[in-house]
Scaffold this active site. Structure first.
Site, PDB file in Angstrom:
ATOM      1  N   GLU A 141     -19.984 -17.708 -59.759  1.00 57.54           N
ATOM      2  CA  GLU A 141     -20.370 -18.924 -60.476  1.00 57.54           C
ATOM      3  C   GLU A 141     -19.920 -18.871 -61.937  1.00 57.54           C
ATOM      4  OE1 GLU A 141     -24.187 -20.919 -58.517  1.00 57.54           O
ATOM      5  OE2 GLU A 141     -24.569 -18.872 -59.179  1.00 57.54           O
ATOM      6  N   GLU A 179     -25.386 -16.614 -51.051  1.00 52.41           N
ATOM      7  CA  GLU A 179     -26.817 -16.798 -51.298  1.00 52.41           C
ATOM      8  C   GLU A 179     -27.628 -17.177 -50.071  1.00 52.41           C
ATOM      9  OE1 GLU A 179     -25.086 -17.154 -55.443  1.00 52.41           O
ATOM     10  OE2 GLU A 179     -24.468 -17.603 -53.388  1.00 52.41           O
ATOM     11  N   GLY A 183     -23.731 -15.178 -58.313  1.00 60.53           N
ATOM     12  CA  GLY A 183     -23.726 -15.549 -59.719  1.00 60.53           C
ATOM     13  C   GLY A 183     -22.489 -15.089 -60.461  1.00 60.53           C
ATOM     14  N   ALA A 203     -26.431 -11.632 -58.573  1.00 63.69           N
ATOM     15  CA  ALA A 203     -27.667 -11.363 -59.312  1.00 63.69           C
ATOM     16  C   ALA A 203     -28.224  -9.994 -58.940  1.00 63.69           C
ATOM     17  CB  ALA A 203     -28.695 -12.448 -59.016  1.00 63.69           C
TER      18      ALA A 203
END
Length: 264
Positions: free
Chosen positions: A112, A132, A109, A65
């Site tokens: 992911e 994270e 992300g 992110a």
């Protein structure tokens, strides 16, 4: 074709290519990029048979992110994870193969979204991880759920708790990556894979994606019953008729387009 600021999108007949295009920040995922990616996916041709997702610049698929944007996000701003969750689910539930092509970092992300794809091919310099916990959060766009299903509880717990980054060869050994190829051969390998996938029978492909995706949440007997129902659907498809005929006639099959009732 729509003009985008943070992605590139190209449709080449049955093959589609979505590229995250923020190489100056290692393709960090901000809201604008996610919105543009969703728009591009909505514009896929009805005849799409494979979607390849990759990152620009040769250094990252997506390094997670955008942390400058993360500073402004609160527990209320994206209470259901909104567009990010929707993009991952669209990649995961597409009726044709989605392929994450990872060159460099796929972190947070970024990983992911790669885990949401049906297949993952990587260059030898790929590095993957869910770091994270290092910034006081957890991977919440399917990271804990999808990684655990791929590598098991213990390995997922270790990787996520410690924020481990692992290289391509180790990620392939754990089953996170399906193929690892040398950097010089990477683009050619992606094209060869996309070409091969685009020529498969669409109903058969949809059946495999659906049955494999659902089987982990079923009992064995239920899963076998479910795949048999898809087998019956395949028996009635044009792809089965053409595939058997081509085999008996000793020629390459020419499968038709995606059925109208099973479009993305």
């Amino acid at each position: 074709m729509a003009e985008y600021e943070t992605i590139r999108f190209r449709q080449d007949g049955p093959k589609a290519y979505l590229t995250f295009n923020r190489p100056d920040v290692l393709n960090a995922l901000n809201n604008h990029l996610i919105s543009e990616a969703l728009d591009a996916v909505s514009r896929l041709s009805a005849d799409t048979r494979v979607l390849v997702v990759r990152g620009a610049g040769g250094k990252a698929f997506a390094a997670g992110a955008d942390l400058r944007e993360m500073q402004k996000r609160t527990q209320w701003s994206e209470i259901d994870f909104g567009a990010r969750r929707l993009l991952a689910r669209k990649l995961e539930t597409a009726p044709f193969p989605t392929v994450a092509a990872i060159d460099g970092f796929a972190l947070g992300g970024g990983l992911e979204l790669a885990l949401a794809c049906h297949l993952r091919i990587a260059s030898a310099n790929a590095v993957v991880g869910l770091p994270e916990t290092r910034i006081g959060i957890l991977p919440a766009n399917g990271g804990t759920a999808r990684l655990t299903r791929l590598v098991g509880r213990g390995r997922a717990m270790r990787m996520i708790l410690l924020g481990e980054r692992i290289d391509a060869s180790e990620a392939e050994r754990f089953g996170i990556l399906d193929w690892v190829v040398d950097g010089d051969a990477f683009d050619g390998a992606i094209e060869a894979l996309a070409d091969r996938l685009s020529k498969l029978a669409p109903v058969s492909v949809r059946a495999v994606i659906d049955t494999v995706s659902r089987s982990a949440d079923m009992t064995v007997d239920h899963a076998i019953d479910y795949e048999h129902r898809w087998f019956q659907i395949c028996l009635a498809s044009a792809g089965k008729k053409e595939g058997v005929a081509a085999f008996l006639e000793k020629r390459e099959p020419q499968f038709g387009p995606q059925p109208e009732s099973d479009r993305f």
